[in-house]
Design a protein around this motif. Structure first.
Motif, short mmCIF file in Angstrom:
data_model
loop_
_atom_site.label_atom_id
_atom_site.label_comp_id
_atom_site.label_asym_id
_atom_site.label_seq_id
_atom_site.Cartn_x
_atom_site.Cartn_y
_atom_site.Cartn_z
N UNK A 137 0.83 -1.20 0.00
CA UNK A 137 0.00 0.00 0.00
C UNK A 137 0.87 1.27 0.00
N UNK A 138 1.97 1.25 0.76
CA UNK A 138 2.88 2.38 0.81
C UNK A 138 3.51 2.64 -0.56
N UNK A 139 3.94 1.57 -1.23
CA UNK A 139 4.56 1.70 -2.56
C UNK A 139 3.56 2.27 -3.55
N UNK A 198 6.66 2.34 -7.59
CA UNK A 198 6.77 1.08 -8.33
C UNK A 198 7.81 1.13 -9.45
N UNK A 199 7.88 2.24 -10.18
CA UNK A 199 8.83 2.34 -11.29
C UNK A 199 10.27 2.25 -10.80
N UNK A 200 10.57 2.90 -9.70
CA UNK A 200 11.91 2.85 -9.14
C UNK A 200 12.27 1.46 -8.65
N UNK A 201 11.31 0.79 -8.04
CA UNK A 201 11.55 -0.58 -7.59
C UNK A 201 11.74 -1.52 -8.76
N UNK A 202 11.00 -1.29 -9.85
CA UNK A 202 11.16 -2.11 -11.05
C UNK A 202 12.58 -2.00 -11.60
N UNK A 203 13.15 -0.81 -11.58
CA UNK A 203 14.51 -0.61 -12.07
C UNK A 203 15.51 -1.40 -11.23
N UNK A 204 15.31 -1.41 -9.94
CA UNK A 204 16.19 -2.17 -9.04
C UNK A 204 16.03 -3.66 -9.28
N UNK A 205 14.77 -4.11 -9.42
CA UNK A 205 14.51 -5.53 -9.62
C UNK A 205 15.07 -6.03 -10.95
N UNK A 206 15.03 -5.18 -11.98
CA UNK A 206 15.58 -5.58 -13.28
C UNK A 206 17.09 -5.77 -13.18
N UNK A 207 17.77 -4.87 -12.50
CA UNK A 207 19.23 -4.99 -12.34
C UNK A 207 19.58 -6.26 -11.55
N UNK A 208 18.80 -6.57 -10.53
CA UNK A 208 19.03 -7.78 -9.75
C UNK A 208 18.77 -9.03 -10.58
N UNK A 209 17.70 -9.01 -11.38
CA UNK A 209 17.36 -10.15 -12.22
C UNK A 209 18.46 -10.39 -13.26
N UNK A 210 19.00 -9.31 -13.85
CA UNK A 210 20.08 -9.44 -14.83
C UNK A 210 21.29 -10.11 -14.17
N UNK A 211 21.65 -9.65 -12.99
CA UNK A 211 22.81 -10.20 -12.29
C UNK A 211 22.61 -11.67 -11.95
N UNK A 248 26.71 -1.01 -17.17
CA UNK A 248 25.53 -0.22 -16.78
C UNK A 248 24.27 -0.93 -17.25
N UNK A 249 23.21 -0.84 -16.42
CA UNK A 249 21.89 -1.37 -16.75
C UNK A 249 20.89 -0.25 -16.49
N UNK A 250 20.07 0.03 -17.48
CA UNK A 250 19.11 1.12 -17.34
C UNK A 250 17.78 0.71 -17.96
N UNK A 251 16.69 0.89 -17.22
CA UNK A 251 15.35 0.60 -17.71
C UNK A 251 14.63 1.91 -17.96
#
Length: 98
Positions: A17-19, A25-38, A51-54
């Motif tokens: 609910x806070x997110x 959500x968009x900022x968290x998606x960017x972090x999750x994408x970088x983690x998933x790539x790694x 560098x990884x950028x969404x």
């Protein structure tokens, strides 16, 4: 800040609910994408990833090896599919390797 509810919420529900309330959500998606790539690509590829950028639905990955970039370009569709499955949603539509 969200208004206070008198009902009991689990921590997961309160964080969700806070997110949503603060549009994070968009900022968290960017972090999750970088983690998933790694996680999915492993140490071999991560050593050459600089560098990884969404941005919107496009993932930009900068690599320091032109040979690796060429090899990965042959499997772009598979990489996109694997990343989206790992993330649990269709977040990435296009992959650009630089």
């Amino acid at each position: 800040m969200a208004k206070r509810n008198n009902e009991n919420l689990s921590i997961a529900d309160a964080l969700k609910e806070f997110v949503e309330t603060n549009k994070l959500e968009k900022g968290l998606d960017k972090v999750h994408v970088a983690e998933a790539w790694a996680n999915l690509m492993g140490n071999g590829v991560n050593n050459y990833t600089t560098a990884i950028q969404l941005e919107r639905d496009t993932l930009y990955v900068q690599l320091s090896s032109s040979v690796l970039r060429e090899e990965l370009s042959y499997g772009k569709e598979k990489i996109i599919k694997m990343l989206n499955e790992n993330l649990g949603k269709d977040l990435i539509k296009k992959l650009i390797l630089r």
